[in-house]
Scaffold this active site. Structure first.
Site, PDB file in Angstrom:
ATOM      1  N   PRO A 166      -4.690  -4.593   1.154  1.00 50.10           N
ATOM      2  CA  PRO A 166      -4.958  -6.324   1.984  1.00 50.10           C
ATOM      3  C   PRO A 166      -6.075  -6.489   2.783  1.00 50.10           C
ATOM      4  CG  PRO A 166      -3.883  -4.174   3.218  1.00 50.10           C
ATOM      5  CD  PRO A 166      -3.883  -3.605   1.781  1.00 50.10           C
ATOM      6  N   GLN A 187       0.815  -0.842   0.395  1.00 50.29           N
ATOM      7  CA  GLN A 187      -0.126  -0.042   0.130  1.00 50.29           C
ATOM      8  C   GLN A 187       1.106   1.596   0.150  1.00 50.29           C
ATOM      9  OE1 GLN A 187      -1.961  -0.669   3.445  1.00 50.29           O
ATOM     10  NE2 GLN A 187      -0.001  -1.116   5.004  1.00 50.29           N
ATOM     11  N   ASP A 198      -8.363  -5.235  13.333  1.00 51.96           N
ATOM     12  CA  ASP A 198      -7.939  -3.635  14.045  1.00 51.96           C
ATOM     13  C   ASP A 198      -7.549  -3.661  12.256  1.00 51.96           C
ATOM     14  OD1 ASP A 198      -7.010  -1.126  13.902  1.00 51.96           O
ATOM     15  OD2 ASP A 198      -5.898  -1.158  15.599  1.00 51.96           O
TER      16      ASP A 198
HETATM   17  N1  SAM Z   1      -7.718   2.820  12.554  1.00 50.86           N
HETATM   18  C1  SAM Z   1      -7.901   1.523  11.368  1.00 50.86           C
HETATM   19  C2  SAM Z   1      -8.721   2.021  10.217  1.00 50.86           C
HETATM   20  O1  SAM Z   1      -9.461   2.905  10.587  1.00 50.86           O
HETATM   21  O2  SAM Z   1      -8.915   1.041   9.459  1.00 50.86           O
HETATM   22  C3  SAM Z   1      -7.211   0.155  11.279  1.00 50.86           C
HETATM   23  C4  SAM Z   1      -5.440   0.757  11.600  1.00 50.86           C
HETATM   24  S1  SAM Z   1      -4.263  -0.477  11.605  1.00 50.86           S
HETATM   25  C5  SAM Z   1      -3.008   1.184  10.920  1.00 50.86           C
HETATM   26  C6  SAM Z   1      -4.784  -1.117  10.347  1.00 50.86           C
HETATM   27  C7  SAM Z   1      -3.954  -1.970   9.242  1.00 50.86           C
HETATM   28  O3  SAM Z   1      -4.427  -3.615   9.029  1.00 50.86           O
HETATM   29  C8  SAM Z   1      -2.638  -1.507   9.030  1.00 50.86           C
HETATM   30  O4  SAM Z   1      -1.187  -1.377   9.645  1.00 50.86           O
HETATM   31  C9  SAM Z   1      -2.844  -2.551   7.405  1.00 50.86           C
HETATM   32  O5  SAM Z   1      -1.462  -3.265   6.516  1.00 50.86           O
HETATM   33  C10 SAM Z   1      -3.339  -3.823   8.616  1.00 50.86           C
HETATM   34  N2  SAM Z   1      -4.052  -5.088   7.186  1.00 50.86           N
HETATM   35  C11 SAM Z   1      -4.676  -4.693   6.062  1.00 50.86           C
HETATM   36  N3  SAM Z   1      -4.541  -6.098   5.557  1.00 50.86           N
HETATM   37  C12 SAM Z   1      -4.218  -6.929   6.116  1.00 50.86           C
HETATM   38  C13 SAM Z   1      -3.976  -7.999   6.458  1.00 50.86           C
HETATM   39  N4  SAM Z   1      -4.410  -8.970   5.383  1.00 50.86           N
HETATM   40  N5  SAM Z   1      -2.686  -8.697   7.581  1.00 50.86           N
HETATM   41  C14 SAM Z   1      -2.815  -8.994   8.340  1.00 50.86           C
HETATM   42  N6  SAM Z   1      -2.719  -6.801   8.276  1.00 50.86           N
HETATM   43  C15 SAM Z   1      -3.586  -6.030   7.664  1.00 50.86           C
END
Ligand code: SAM
Length: 294
Positions: A175, A44, A168
């Protein structure tokens, strides 16, 4: 206008882009003091900005993830609901959560271990650098176990392992797009121990009602007990924001008295969540209930 070697552009504003399921056609800007970082990982686009009102913010693929000023509302609602509802949370899993805010929130409790599976190592490394005020050293806690992997694969491998699972995740565009499927929620249930509970950030009731409804109805098909909570998180500019919990035990049996006594004993320093907020946030007006149960 140039001030020393810092180039100040008076009109720098951040507007969110391509928010999945958002039908609002509304863009509200956040005035930016300066851009701290902009780059790409394998998964991303990652950006960090310093803003006038919200302090530092993290943006993934054009979508705001968290802000220094109001992250406590989001992280307390996402994590304290399931941690106080569960009888004795010892092993907790976070899926996603790269900024470290959920991890910091969970570690306020006397848990034995928090595993965190995040797909993008770069989000963690950059958040440690640009948002240390959110993770507050949580990545160095001896109870933290970090896995860099797709959460979908990780969940499939782990059966009967966790008391609490926190999803979260970013919005289901990049992803995280496969992590709202019925099958994924089935595997989440399988990964939970006997009296386990899952907590999910489930989008904006005001602007992404289809997404909230989809998540609610899928979780409702898998878990015997489901509840939705709402709060306003100003930096999300999303009106009513939603958090869904699904549990293997009956949520209705947890009384205000039980939560109040647990809350008193735990002596946590929280700024948003308390047992009164917990129950109040699950009261929905009819028009929002109608949007979900479609
Ligand atoms: N507060 C948030 C929101 O508003 O959407 C979520 C925050 S947190 C930064 C979201 C995290 O999910 C990101 O760091 C992203 O890389 C992770 N992520 C996305 N897809 C994922 C997957 N398939 N497996 C594990 N982590 C994932």
């Amino acid at each position: 206008m140039k001030k020393g070697n810092f180039c100040f552009n008076k009109n720098q504003w951040f507007f969110e882009e391509n928010v999945p399921y958002d039908v609002s056609r509304i863009k509200i800007g956040i005035e930016v003091k300066r851009k701290l970082y902009s780059g790409r990982s394998r998964y991303q686009k990652i950006e960090f900005y310093d803003t006038y009102f919200f302090g530092r913010i993290l943006v993934l693929d054009g979508i705001l993830q968290t802000s220094e000023k109001d992250e406590f509302i989001y992280h307390e609602m996402l994590c304290q609901n399931p941690l106080f509802l569960h009888k004795n949370p010892q092993r907790v899993l976070i899926v996603g959560g790269g900024d470290g805010g959920a991890l910091e929130e969970i570690l306020k409790h006397k848990v034995k271990e928090v595993q965190m599976v995040e797909i993008d190592e770069k989000v963690i490394e950059l958040s440690k650098k640009y948002l240390p005020s959110i993770s507050k050293g949580a990545f160095n806690d001896r109870r933290t176990k970090l896995f860099i992997e797709d959460g979908k694969k990780f969940i499939k491998r782990n059966v009967n392992c966790f008391d609490v699972i926190i999803l979260d995740l970013s919005d289901p565009g990049g992803p995280a797009k496969d992590l709202i499927s019925l099958n994924f929620y089935k595997n989440v249930k399988r990964a939970l121990r006997k009296n386990g509970i899952v907590s999910i950030q489930s989008g904006s009731l005001s602007y992404q009602a289809k997404l909230v409804s989809l998540i609610f109805n899928r979780v409702n098909r898998i878990f015997p007990s489901v509840k939705i909570h709402r709060s306003v998180i100003p930096s999300y500019q999303a009106g009513e924001y939603s958090f869904i919990v699904g549990s293997k035990f009956n949520l209705k049996k947890i009384s205000p008295l039980v939560l109040q006594s647990k809350f008193k004993k735990a002596k946590l320093k929280l700024s948003y969540w308390n047992p009164e907020m917990h129950f109040a946030s699950s009261v929905l007006p009819k028009y929002l209930k109608d949007k979900i149960r479609k």
